[in-house]
Design an enzyme around this catalytic site. Structure first.
Site, PDB file in Angstrom:
ATOM      1  N   LEU A  59       0.819  -1.205   0.000  1.00  5.13           N
ATOM      2  CA  LEU A  59       0.000   0.000   0.000  1.00  5.13           C
ATOM      3  C   LEU A  59       0.853   1.254   0.000  1.00  5.13           C
ATOM      4  O   LEU A  59       0.483   2.276  -0.579  1.00  5.13           O
ATOM      5  CB  LEU A  59      -0.927  -0.008   1.222  1.00  5.13           C
TER       6      LEU A  59
ATOM      7  N   ARG B 292       0.294   4.654  -2.293  1.00  6.07           N
ATOM      8  CA  ARG B 292       0.074   5.968  -1.685  1.00  6.07           C
ATOM      9  C   ARG B 292       1.184   6.946  -2.074  1.00  6.07           C
ATOM     10  O   ARG B 292       0.946   8.135  -2.230  1.00  6.07           O
ATOM     11  CB  ARG B 292       0.034   5.834  -0.159  1.00  6.07           C
TER      12      ARG B 292
ATOM     13  N   VAL C 246     -10.347   8.064  -1.283  1.00  7.87           N
ATOM     14  CA  VAL C 246      -9.882   6.703  -1.556  1.00  7.87           C
ATOM     15  C   VAL C 246      -8.647   6.355  -0.732  1.00  7.87           C
ATOM     16  O   VAL C 246      -7.944   7.225  -0.241  1.00  7.87           O
ATOM     17  CB  VAL C 246      -9.582   6.497  -3.061  1.00  7.87           C
ATOM     18  N   GLU C 247      -8.393   5.056  -0.605  1.00  7.07           N
ATOM     19  CA  GLU C 247      -7.288   4.493   0.180  1.00  7.07           C
ATOM     20  C   GLU C 247      -7.294   5.018   1.615  1.00  7.07           C
ATOM     21  O   GLU C 247      -6.259   5.320   2.204  1.00  7.07           O
ATOM     22  CB  GLU C 247      -5.941   4.774  -0.497  1.00  7.07           C
ATOM     23  N   GLY C 248      -8.472   5.124   2.192  1.00  5.61           N
ATOM     24  CA  GLY C 248      -8.619   5.613   3.551  1.00  5.61           C
ATOM     25  C   GLY C 248      -8.922   7.089   3.551  1.00  5.61           C
ATOM     26  O   GLY C 248      -8.150   7.895   3.035  1.00  5.61           O
TER      27      GLY C 248
END
Length: 829
Positions: free
Chosen positions: A372, A376, A498-500
């Protein structure tokens, strides 16, 4: 006597400052006591009392004694009160690496280490791909065509992206991919984002967290040989299904479950899973040919020979596998990249489809956490820097020539402030993106840094685009092919979500993970306590106390003029020395505030999200400042860029200082508030943000053609009239200096009435130029320049209009008659 007491205080302060060992403390205090006794300053009774007072120091200095009398009892207490860490929390903490973030968190950053890190650089092949193939894909794409016509990346762009290997940038060359560096991938995504978000997303997702990356790092050789060449050629379109309706940001709590069982696959009995899943927000799912799936494995019959709850696992399942359902499309704020749900009920998946095979069953969470960071650090920062460059580049060009009240918009002080914000943030965002990519290319997996880049770059992009909308006014709110900013304005929340969601990224990931991974002693303390290792616990515990004492002394020293003694890194620019000093001071304050918070709040700090969020902000702004300072050095210290460097550095320092001040003022512990104010801010004060002069300097820089502006917007798509009339803004901007030069030359003639003032209506410019030419005041060539400017400036300021029904009826007829473009999987066949 007073001198003797002062010597004690100065000596103790110096020993704390250098983080002296306990034996040195004991020796120094014993020497101090001996001098006092020998000189007659203290009598026998006082000497005895002081000697007894030194016994705790003796206990700490003598390690075997300390271990038996202090460390072992404290270990028992610590194990009882320390909250247990779950397997998923442990995997998240262990994921990735720490790098410059650890230096900033440690309170004494070694700037030389950062400055000596090699700057990111493209190979000749990567540069050619960026200049040619990426430029061509930009030409084939546009936000308007994607959103208003196809509701997808245009078919010609899809075909070109597959054919030229855009979907396989991450795939190694030996498997048919491009094998690009992290920086090259970042550059490609940034450039695509300055043109079309659908193009950027469609390219970045296959090269980010998903099947290709997981296969490269964890796949079996057979899986790599089968899938990676097909992914590189675009024969397979991947997606990765992680997010569930009831486990959004908390991906570790996914409810999608696979039960280990035996089933029939390809005519024979084999070990596998019966999986039921329900996923949403899955990018590329509607067109994917292969589905990466994260699910939780349960083994009630013990067929794998271990525990019943095995853990999260990642599998790679073909789209046409029996039971796989791809749902309809989501519509994420008019971004129109392919996104949708997928589900399956009781689908049998053989063990061979697990990424990495049976050995990797249960290791999915660790795999995801480790990979991840790359997604990021590359995808979201790059796409948002591109979007911000699109906004700042076009808006500053527009404001430079667009006149109101016979003055260019960009000359008004009210416009200079937001324009300076836009340019300053772009400089800092781009520096952060580059440094994050550079970390990946030197072998780091920077989990904390990637979270910093994701959160702060996307938040600053929101500021940049909002300021741009304010500056261009009505042109920004009227949709159409001539609007270069509206789609970016609509789509900004997507990257933030997105992605948290950014709220979670700020309050939990940046500080929560950073406080444990980046601290020199906390992780060792936790692990030694959990394992019952008294020796390791002793070293970590008293190392922690020594570290705390050291930072307390340093923070107090740096709150006084002694901070001027902080050395500038060897070889660093003298003109930026004050920023290195300020950053070192704030780094020390962050380390102290973090330790005091952990000591006073204990396990409850995890739930004190306003405190952890603000401490994370301090760390983040220090990293952004570091990126700004390094960028200036990496680019050869271009003097013309100094307005941008000063603005970005002052902004980062002011934000960090505000976050630290708010942490202290709102700290739940009164004792912590008192100690932190005393040591960090004994005289109050604050670090000021960029002032009006800094704003004016940046606004002037960004509205003038020159190397500084070119460096700021390097990597953007090159707008050309032959491709899209949206380029008119940039053509007019390029011509405007020549027009203003002519106007300046004719000022005396304007005052005497020989020629009229330059008209504000650009459609009247040609007639004005004709009058000036007839009067012999300008040449035919100059008239041609003015006419060329007038044509393009007029195009630039117009807004699109449509039939009363917005052309819906005609558009539907055209759409029905258009040839259906093939699904990517069909096109590959």
């Amino acid at each position: 006597m007073a001198i003797w007491i002062v010597a004690l205080l100065v000596g103790a302060f110096a020993l704390a400052y250098i983080q002296a060992r306990a034996l040195l403390w004991l020796s120094g205090l014993a020497g101090w006591l001996a001098v006092g006794t020998a000189s007659g300053l203290v009598g026998p009774t006082a000497t005895l009392v002081l000697a007894i007072a030194l016994l705790p120091i003796v206990m700490v200095a003598l390690v075997p004694l300390r271990r038996g009398l202090l460390s072992r009892p404290l270990l028992t207490v610590f194990r009882r009160i320390m909250p247990r860490m779950s397997a998923t929390e442990q995997a998240a903490i262990d994921a990735g690496t720490v790098w410059w973030d650890a230096e900033l968190f440690g309170g004494a950053p070694r700037w030389q280490r950062l400055l000596e890190t090699r700057p990111p650089k493209l190979t000749l092949e990567e540069q050619r791909f960026l200049d040619e193939e990426t430029e061509q894909l930009c030409d084939l794409s546009s936000d308007w065509e994607s959103t208003a016509v196809w509701q997808d990346l245009p078919p010609a762009a899809w075909a070109y992206a597959r054919d030229k290997g855009f979907l396989g940038m991450i795939v190694p060359r030996e498997y048919g991919g491009l094998g690009f560096s992290a920086y090259a991938q970042s550059q490609v995504i940034q450039k695509l984002s300055t043109r079309c978000s659908a193009a950027a997303v469609s390219v970045m997702v296959p090269n980010s967290l998903g099947p290709a990356e997981l296969l490269v790092h964890y796949g079996t050789e057979a899986q790599k040989r089968h899938y990676l060449p097909r992914l590189a050629r675009g024969d397979e379109i991947p997606c990765f299904a992680l997010t569930s309706p009831y486990a959004g940001s908390d991906a570790a709590s996914i409810t999608d479950t696979g039960i280990v069982c035996r089933g029939i696959w390809q005519g024979r009995e084999t070990l596998g899973f019966r999986i039921s899943w329900n996923k949403r927000y899955i990018t590329l799912a509607p067109i994917a040919t292969v589905l990466g799936l994260a699910f939780r494995v349960q083994d009630p019959e013990g067929l794998l020979g271990g525990k019943a709850d095995v853990g999260i696992t990642c599998a790679l399942i073909p789209r046409d596998h029996p039971g796989v359902r791809i749902g309809r499309r989501h519509w994420p704020l008019n971004a129109v990249f392919q996104n949708g749900p997928t589900s399956g009920d009781d689908v049998f998946v053989p063990m061979d489809m697990v990424i990495g095979g049976q050995d990797q069953v249960g290791n999915g969470w660790r795999m995801l956490m480790e990979c991840l960071a790359a997604g990021r650090a590359i995808s979201l920062p790059s796409s948002n820097v591109g979007m911000a460059k699109l906004a700042a580049n076009s808006v500053s060009a527009y404001c430079a020539f667009r006149r109101q009240f016979n003055t260019p918009i960009g000359q008004f002080e009210g416009a200079q402030e937001p324009m300076a914000r836009m340019a300053g943030h772009v400089y800092a965002m781009d520096a952060t993106r580059r440094l994050a990519a550079a970390a990946l290319d030197i072998g780091e997996k920077p989990s904390v840094i990637s979270a910093i880049a994701k959160y702060h770059v996307t938040e600053r992009a929101r500021i940049v685009v909002n300021d741009g909308m304010d500056l261009i006014g009505g042109k920004g709110i009227c949709m159409g092919p001539g609007n270069f900013l509206a789609r970016a304005y609509q789509q900004i929340p997507i990257a933030i979500t997105v992605e948290g969601a950014n709220i979670m990224t700020r309050t939990l990931i940046i500080f929560g993970q950073g406080a444990i991974r980046c601290h020199p002693y906390v992780l060792a303390l936790m692990r030694s306590a959990e394992g019952g290792d008294s020796r390791a616990f002793d070293r970590a515990l008293f190392g922690y106390f020594s570290f705390l004492l050291c930072n307390a002394a340093r923070a107090l020293a740096f709150a006084t003029p002694l901070r001027l003694l902080i050395a500038r890194p060897h070889g660093a620019a003298r003109e930026l020395a004050r920023y290195y000093r300020a950053a070192t001071r704030l780094s020390t304050a962050l380390a102290l505030a973090s330790d005091v918070s952990m000591a006073t709040l204990g396990g409850t700090l995890k739930r004190r999200e306003t405190i952890t969020g603000r401490l994370g902000d301090v760390l983040s702004q220090l990293f952004i400042l570091s990126a700004v300072l390094k960028r200036y050095e990496d680019e050869g210290r271009p003097t013309a860029d100094l307005p941008l460097v000063h603005w970005a550095a002052q902004d980062a320092l002011a934000r960090a200082d505000t976050a630290l001040r708010d942490t202290i003022d709102n700290h739940p512990s009164g004792a912590a508030r008192f100690v932190l104010r005393l040591l960090i801010r004994p005289f109050g004060g604050r670090i000021a943000p960029p002032d009006d002069r800094a704003d004016a300097a940046v606004a002037a820089l960004v509205q003038a053609q020159g190397p500084a502006r070119e460096r700021l917007f390097a990597g953007c798509w090159t707008p050309r009239m032959a491709v899209d009339p949206i380029a008119a803004t940039h053509v007019a901007f390029a011509l405007y200096p020549a027009v203003t030069a002519i106007e300046q030359r004719l000022r005396p003639d304007i005052r005497t009435g020989r020629v009229a003032r330059l008209p504000q209506n650009y459609r009247e410019l040609d007639a004005w130029a004709a009058d000036a030419e007839r009067a012999g005041l300008i040449s035919a060539a100059e008239r041609g320049v003015i006419a060329d400017f007038a044509e393009h400036a007029d195009i630039a300021i117009q807004v699109d209009d449509f039939p009363h029904d917005f052309g819906l009826a005609e558009g539907m007829r055209q759409f029905e008659n258009a040839a259906r473009y093939p699904h990517p999987a069909e096109a590959a066949e």
